[in-house]
Write an enzyme that holds these catalytic residues in place. Structure first.
Site, short mmCIF file in Angstrom:
data_model
loop_
_atom_site.label_atom_id
_atom_site.label_comp_id
_atom_site.label_asym_id
_atom_site.label_seq_id
_atom_site.Cartn_x
_atom_site.Cartn_y
_atom_site.Cartn_z
N SER A 115 -15.04 82.95 42.37
CA SER A 115 -14.76 82.07 41.08
C SER A 115 -14.06 81.17 41.80
CB SER A 115 -13.73 83.06 40.21
OG SER A 115 -12.49 82.97 40.78
N LYS A 116 -13.63 79.97 40.95
CA LYS A 116 -13.14 78.81 41.61
C LYS A 116 -11.72 79.03 42.08
CE LYS A 116 -15.41 74.74 39.95
NZ LYS A 116 -15.55 73.61 38.81
N ARG A 117 -11.05 80.07 41.51
CA ARG A 117 -9.66 80.65 42.02
C ARG A 117 -9.51 81.00 43.16
NH1 ARG A 117 -8.93 84.56 38.16
NH2 ARG A 117 -10.79 83.86 37.07
#
Ligand code: GLU
Length: 498
Positions: free
Chosen positions: A265-267
């Site tokens: 994920s972008k995180r």
């Protein structure tokens, strides 16, 4: 003769300007660039800004800056000068929002030929239709209601001012087949594919129409894009065939997965690709890391520069199972790049991190910085680890009595050992104060006293660094210089005798 010699290879990186360019986009850009340069072809940048709602101001500039920073110079694409956009190359404009009349012309052509049709379905009707489909456990898709409208019904809707989109009339029979350069043959049944909207009610094209029209007009030979677009390819192939154009070749890049599995994920990533620099990585290590995420050169070489990657790059060998994002590998690679730097390069690159940590300011002399940073160059994996590791070089320590003593050594004994160290260091001439000389003189002194080595070297090292774990005492002393070393040893003696 290679497959690509006849026609010049032309590929494009086609990001949507929806925020800062992150590692996932740089990965797609890189593989396009590698492919183009390997085949001595052209690399284009095209900005896909047809979704006005998702546009984030500043992101086009960020994309351009990131490509430039990475060294992926595009042969054709937009140039920004403040807010003024110009085109480099003969196939512009390279911003899709500036090509609306082109898309309209091609959409009209499709409608005229009966391959697309106006659709007036309201949002409510479409929602009801989708809900019913979901209840029947069918995949939601347009039911073709407006395919059947007569010319009179169309005129009636228009006269009533109904909102209108243009939809692709997807063939209801046959299959869409293509050979993906990474995945081999892929086939879809046409009748399962949706009648995709091509022109939205705001007059903007959707991605699907714009991508086909632009790839054709820009003479793109190979589309290298993320695997999420595989299921759209049959729509694109239908468009190519309706226009009577030769489709491009496709290579769908594997999704990036987390090391150990799972979707990334972008995180999991830095907010933008360039931000990895602030996190202590070198650009070269980051690019090397991305290049190896989905592909590997022959042999087991891991540290490869972009030139080598370009020379060896082979799209057939991209791993279709998934690209892996493994931060530990990035750290490891970065450590290799750090160790390959000269001490001067390392110090120069380290300076901003030490300034940020408040240990030095811009006037701190280079020659001293080189000595300090060299102490940890063989150990740190990223620049952010350096400040905590060598902080003691900038601030004279004040270690505890206990810490200064080796195992069960008495403080008086440790102090006596340091008296010997102090005298030995004081005897070394300033211009001979280097690690080898310090080591040999201290070791001679220890041998003369026939004391256990640890009883001298431990208090010496802790006296100089204040730490139980640190680089060796001779290296620290040499880096600190004679005066500072004498003063720290004297301070340790005072603590031990207090
Ligand atoms: N604009 C699309 C994206 O950002 C490009 C897909 C393509 O390369 O065709 O993912």
């Amino acid at each position: 003769m290679s497959l690509f010699e006849k026609n010049k290879v032309r590929v494009r990186f086609a990001p949507s300007p929806t925020g800062s360019m992150h590692l996932g986009s740089l990965y797609i850009a890189m593989y396009n660039y590698l492919f183009a340069k390997h085949h001595m072809g052209d690399f284009l940048l095209r900005i896909e800004d047809t979704d006005q709602a998702r546009f984030v101001p500043g992101s086009i500039q960020n994309i351009i800056n990131t490509l430039k920073w990475a060294g992926f110079d595009y042969d054709e694409g937009p140039i920004l000068n403040g807010d003024v956009v110009s085109d480099k190359g003969a196939h512009g404009p390279y911003l899709q929002s500036r090509r609306l009349d082109i898309y309209k012309k091609y959409a009209d052509e499709l409608v005229a030929k009966g391959h697309a049709y106006p659709c007036f379905c309201t949002a409510e009707r479409l929602e009801k239709m989708r809900n019913e489909q979901t209840l029947r456990k069918e995949a939601p898709r347009y039911d073709g209601f407006c395919r059947r409208l007569t010319a009179a019904q169309i005129a009636e809707q228009r006269a009533a001012g109904a909102k209108e989109v243009i939809r692709l009339k997807m063939p209801q029979e046959g299959t869409a087949k293509f050979t993906d350069l990474i995945r081999g043959e892929i086939e879809f049944e046409n009748k399962l594919i949706d009648d995709q909207v091509l022109i939205k009610s705001d007059g903007f094209p959707t991605y699907h129409l714009a991508v086909v029209v632009d790839d054709h007009l820009m003479e793109i030979t190979h589309v290298i894009r993320g695997e999420e677009w595989i299921s759209s390819t049959p729509k694109h192939l239908a468009l190519y065939s309706f226009f009577g154009w030769k489709p491009t070749q496709y290579a769908h890049m594997p999704l990036i997965l987390k090391a150990g599995g799972g979707k990334l994920s972008k995180r999991d990533l830095a907010a933008s690709a360039m931000e990895y620099i602030d996190q202590g990585y070198t650009k070269e290590a980051l690019l090397n890391f991305i290049a190896l995420m989905g592909w590997h050169p022959a042999g087991d070489k891991e540290k490869v520069g972009m030139d080598e990657v370009i020379a060896e790059f082979d799209i057939d060998r991209v791993n279709k199972a998934g690209a892996t994002y493994n931060p530990e590998k990035l750290d490891w690679l970065n450590g290799m790049y750090i160790r390959a730097m000269s001490p001067e390069e390392f110090a120069r690159a380290a300076r901003p991190f030490l300034m940020k940590a408040g240990l030095i300011d811009a006037s701190f002399p280079d020659f001293k910085l080189v000595k300090y940073t060299a102490l940890e160059q063989l150990r740190v994996k990223k620049f952010t680890e350096l400040a905590p590791a060598i902080e003691f070089m900038f601030k004279a320590p004040s270690p505890e009595k206990n810490t200064l003593c080796w195992k069960k050594q008495e403080p008086a004994n440790a102090a006596a050992a340091l008296d010997g160290v102090l005298a030995t260091l004081a005897d070394i001439k300033e211009n001979e104060f280097v690690a080898e000389k310090i080591e040999s003189d201290i070791k001679t002194m220890i041998a003369k006293n026939s004391a256990p080595v640890g009883e001298t070297l431990w208090p010496m090292r802790v006296g100089l660094s204040g730490r139980e774990a640190s680089p060796g005492p001779f290296d620290i002393a040499a880096a600190l210089g004679k005066n500072e070393s004498l003063s720290r040893i004297q301070n340790a003696i005072n603590i031990l005798r207090s």
